[in-house]
Write a protein that holds these residues in place. Structure first.
Motif, mmCIF file in Angstrom:
data_model
loop_
_atom_site.group_PDB
_atom_site.id
_atom_site.type_symbol
_atom_site.label_atom_id
_atom_site.label_comp_id
_atom_site.label_asym_id
_atom_site.label_seq_id
_atom_site.Cartn_x
_atom_site.Cartn_y
_atom_site.Cartn_z
ATOM 1 N N LYS A 79 -6.553 -16.102 4.272
ATOM 2 C CA LYS A 79 -5.284 -15.738 4.904
ATOM 3 C C LYS A 79 -4.160 -16.197 3.994
ATOM 4 C CE LYS A 79 -4.463 -16.854 9.285
ATOM 5 N NZ LYS A 79 -3.949 -17.548 10.497
ATOM 6 N N VAL A 80 -3.327 -15.256 3.571
ATOM 7 C CA VAL A 80 -2.151 -15.559 2.754
ATOM 8 C C VAL A 80 -0.946 -15.552 3.688
ATOM 9 C CG1 VAL A 80 -0.673 -14.797 0.856
ATOM 10 C CG2 VAL A 80 -3.167 -14.495 0.710
ATOM 11 N N ILE A 81 -0.251 -16.674 3.765
ATOM 12 C CA ILE A 81 0.946 -16.794 4.596
ATOM 13 C C ILE A 81 2.146 -16.785 3.659
ATOM 14 C CG2 ILE A 81 2.160 -18.222 6.298
ATOM 15 C CD1 ILE A 81 -0.662 -19.418 6.960
ATOM 16 N N TYR A 82 3.086 -15.895 3.952
ATOM 17 C CA TYR A 82 4.231 -15.738 3.046
ATOM 18 C C TYR A 82 5.494 -15.373 3.803
ATOM 19 C CZ TYR A 82 3.684 -10.630 3.374
ATOM 20 O OH TYR A 82 3.621 -9.325 3.833
ATOM 21 N N THR A 83 6.630 -15.626 3.142
ATOM 22 C CA THR A 83 7.909 -15.163 3.682
ATOM 23 C C THR A 83 8.217 -13.808 3.066
ATOM 24 O OG1 THR A 83 9.092 -16.391 1.981
ATOM 25 C CG2 THR A 83 8.906 -17.448 4.123
ATOM 26 N N ALA A 84 8.780 -12.947 3.902
ATOM 27 C CA ALA A 84 9.105 -11.594 3.461
ATOM 28 C C ALA A 84 10.395 -11.588 2.651
ATOM 29 C CB ALA A 84 9.241 -10.673 4.665
ATOM 30 N N ASP A 85 10.461 -10.634 1.736
ATOM 31 C CA ASP A 85 11.649 -10.462 0.910
ATOM 32 C C ASP A 85 12.616 -9.528 1.651
ATOM 33 O OD1 ASP A 85 13.447 -10.521 -1.134
ATOM 34 O OD2 ASP A 85 12.261 -9.267 -2.499
ATOM 35 N N ASN A 86 13.205 -10.068 2.729
ATOM 36 C CA ASN A 86 14.191 -9.320 3.502
ATOM 37 C C ASN A 86 15.253 -10.291 4.021
ATOM 38 O OD1 ASN A 86 13.009 -10.587 5.766
ATOM 39 N ND2 ASN A 86 11.704 -8.826 6.188
ATOM 40 N N LYS A 87 16.251 -9.772 4.727
ATOM 41 C CA LYS A 87 17.377 -10.610 5.155
ATOM 42 C C LYS A 87 16.960 -11.725 6.107
ATOM 43 C CE LYS A 87 20.926 -7.148 4.481
ATOM 44 N NZ LYS A 87 21.963 -6.320 5.095
ATOM 45 N N ILE A 88 16.015 -11.448 7.000
ATOM 46 C CA ILE A 88 15.634 -12.481 7.974
ATOM 47 C C ILE A 88 14.523 -13.397 7.462
ATOM 48 C CG2 ILE A 88 16.398 -11.193 9.999
ATOM 49 C CD1 ILE A 88 13.485 -10.396 10.459
ATOM 50 N N GLN A 89 13.922 -13.073 6.334
ATOM 51 C CA GLN A 89 12.859 -13.872 5.713
ATOM 52 C C GLN A 89 11.771 -14.257 6.716
ATOM 53 O OE1 GLN A 89 15.133 -17.049 3.825
ATOM 54 N NE2 GLN A 89 14.844 -16.010 1.860
ATOM 55 N N SER A 90 11.296 -13.249 7.433
ATOM 56 C CA SER A 90 10.251 -13.472 8.430
ATOM 57 C C SER A 90 8.955 -13.916 7.757
ATOM 58 C CB SER A 90 10.023 -12.194 9.244
ATOM 59 O OG SER A 90 9.816 -11.097 8.372
ATOM 60 N N VAL A 91 8.108 -14.635 8.511
ATOM 61 C CA VAL A 91 6.832 -15.133 8.003
ATOM 62 C C VAL A 91 5.734 -14.151 8.394
ATOM 63 C CG1 VAL A 91 5.153 -17.016 8.135
ATOM 64 C CG2 VAL A 91 7.600 -17.529 8.092
ATOM 65 N N HIS A 92 4.883 -13.831 7.431
ATOM 66 C CA HIS A 92 3.790 -12.872 7.643
ATOM 67 C C HIS A 92 2.487 -13.450 7.125
ATOM 68 C CE1 HIS A 92 6.380 -9.477 8.783
ATOM 69 N NE2 HIS A 92 7.265 -10.115 8.028
ATOM 70 N N ALA A 93 1.379 -12.852 7.578
ATOM 71 C CA ALA A 93 0.055 -13.243 7.111
ATOM 72 C C ALA A 93 -0.706 -11.994 6.700
ATOM 73 C CB ALA A 93 -0.703 -13.991 8.197
ATOM 74 N N ALA A 94 -1.361 -12.082 5.573
ATOM 75 C CA ALA A 94 -2.233 -11.004 5.087
ATOM 76 C C ALA A 94 -3.655 -11.562 5.045
ATOM 77 C CB ALA A 94 -1.792 -10.538 3.706
ATOM 78 N N HIS A 95 -4.605 -10.779 5.541
ATOM 79 C CA HIS A 95 -5.997 -11.230 5.647
ATOM 80 C C HIS A 95 -6.873 -10.481 4.651
ATOM 81 C CE1 HIS A 95 -5.182 -13.394 9.438
ATOM 82 N NE2 HIS A 95 -4.251 -12.467 9.562
ATOM 83 N N PHE A 96 -7.801 -11.225 4.050
ATOM 84 C CA PHE A 96 -8.707 -10.647 3.066
ATOM 85 C C PHE A 96 -10.104 -11.211 3.283
ATOM 86 C CE2 PHE A 96 -4.491 -10.962 1.242
ATOM 87 C CZ PHE A 96 -4.287 -9.693 0.719
ATOM 88 N N GLU A 97 -11.121 -10.445 2.871
ATOM 89 C CA GLU A 97 -12.495 -10.922 2.841
ATOM 90 C C GLU A 97 -13.102 -10.539 1.507
ATOM 91 O OE1 GLU A 97 -15.022 -9.801 6.068
ATOM 92 O OE2 GLU A 97 -13.831 -10.893 7.528
ATOM 93 N N GLU A 98 -13.872 -11.466 0.952
ATOM 94 C CA GLU A 98 -14.494 -11.264 -0.352
ATOM 95 C C GLU A 98 -15.934 -11.756 -0.253
ATOM 96 O OE1 GLU A 98 -13.734 -12.870 -4.906
ATOM 97 O OE2 GLU A 98 -12.741 -13.867 -3.260
ATOM 98 N N LEU A 99 -16.889 -10.944 -0.668
ATOM 99 C CA LEU A 99 -18.295 -11.333 -0.663
ATOM 100 C C LEU A 99 -18.738 -11.568 -2.103
ATOM 101 C CD1 LEU A 99 -20.803 -11.798 1.105
ATOM 102 C CD2 LEU A 99 -21.387 -9.406 0.736
ATOM 103 N N LYS A 100 -19.296 -12.748 -2.351
ATOM 104 C CA LYS A 100 -19.753 -13.116 -3.688
ATOM 105 C C LYS A 100 -21.183 -13.624 -3.625
ATOM 106 C CE LYS A 100 -15.978 -12.540 -6.108
ATOM 107 N NZ LYS A 100 -15.869 -11.636 -7.225
#
Length: 157
Positions: A79-100
């Motif tokens: 899970k990548v948690i980041y602030t958005a590049d916009n005026k309100i700088q809202s916090v978002h999460a992007a989810h990923f899965e990787e199989l190795k």
């Protein structure tokens, strides 16, 4: 930025593998652009374990190959948690899965038991440890991420 969990690492390990898993993550088009990465959370899950017979010998680096490897399929949920590049700088999460797939060199016999039997009767437990996570914003849609993972094989016999 790095974060480590060294206080949670095993004190002693006989059969293990340390591996660096790096990749470029792309944020979904539905998500806003990245201004700043706040954190990257990683949860490793062991999918399965199998035995592969391979060559015996010693490499130039001094690694001794026993002719037997455990192949461990591990899923990294991220899970990548980041602030958005916009005026309100809202916090978002992007989810990923990787199989190795990662291998651990083991002897053919442990405590007098054949490694194939140990796997067949679930007497090997793989404990995953995240040693560190490195993350860097490449651009407004991409992140370079590296996870330093330790897989520790515990034998129960």
């Amino acid at each position: 930025m790095n974060y480590t969990v060294q206080n949670m690492l095993p004190q002693v390990s006989k059969y293990f593998k340390e591996v660096s898993l790096c990749e470029i993550l792309e944020i979904d088009p539905q998500k806003p652009d990245i201004e700043n990465i706040l954190d990257v959370l990683v949860w490793p899950e062991i999918e399965n374990i199998s035995v592969v017979e391979t060559i015996k010998g010693t490499s130039y680096e001094g690694q001794k190959l026993s002719g037997i490897k455990l192949v461990v399929n591990v899923k990294l949920k991220e899970k990548v948690i980041y602030t958005a590049d916009n005026k309100i700088q809202s916090v978002h999460a992007a989810h990923f899965e990787e199989l190795k797939s990662v291998f651990i060199i083991v002897p053919e016999f442990i405590n007098g038991r054949n490694i194939h039997e140990l796997v067949k009767f679930n007497q090997i437990n793989i404990m995953p440890y995240i040693e560190s996570v490195y993350k860097r914003k490449l651009n407004s849609r991409s992140i370079h991420k590296c996870v330093l993972l330790i897989l520790d094989a515990k034998i129960f016999c």
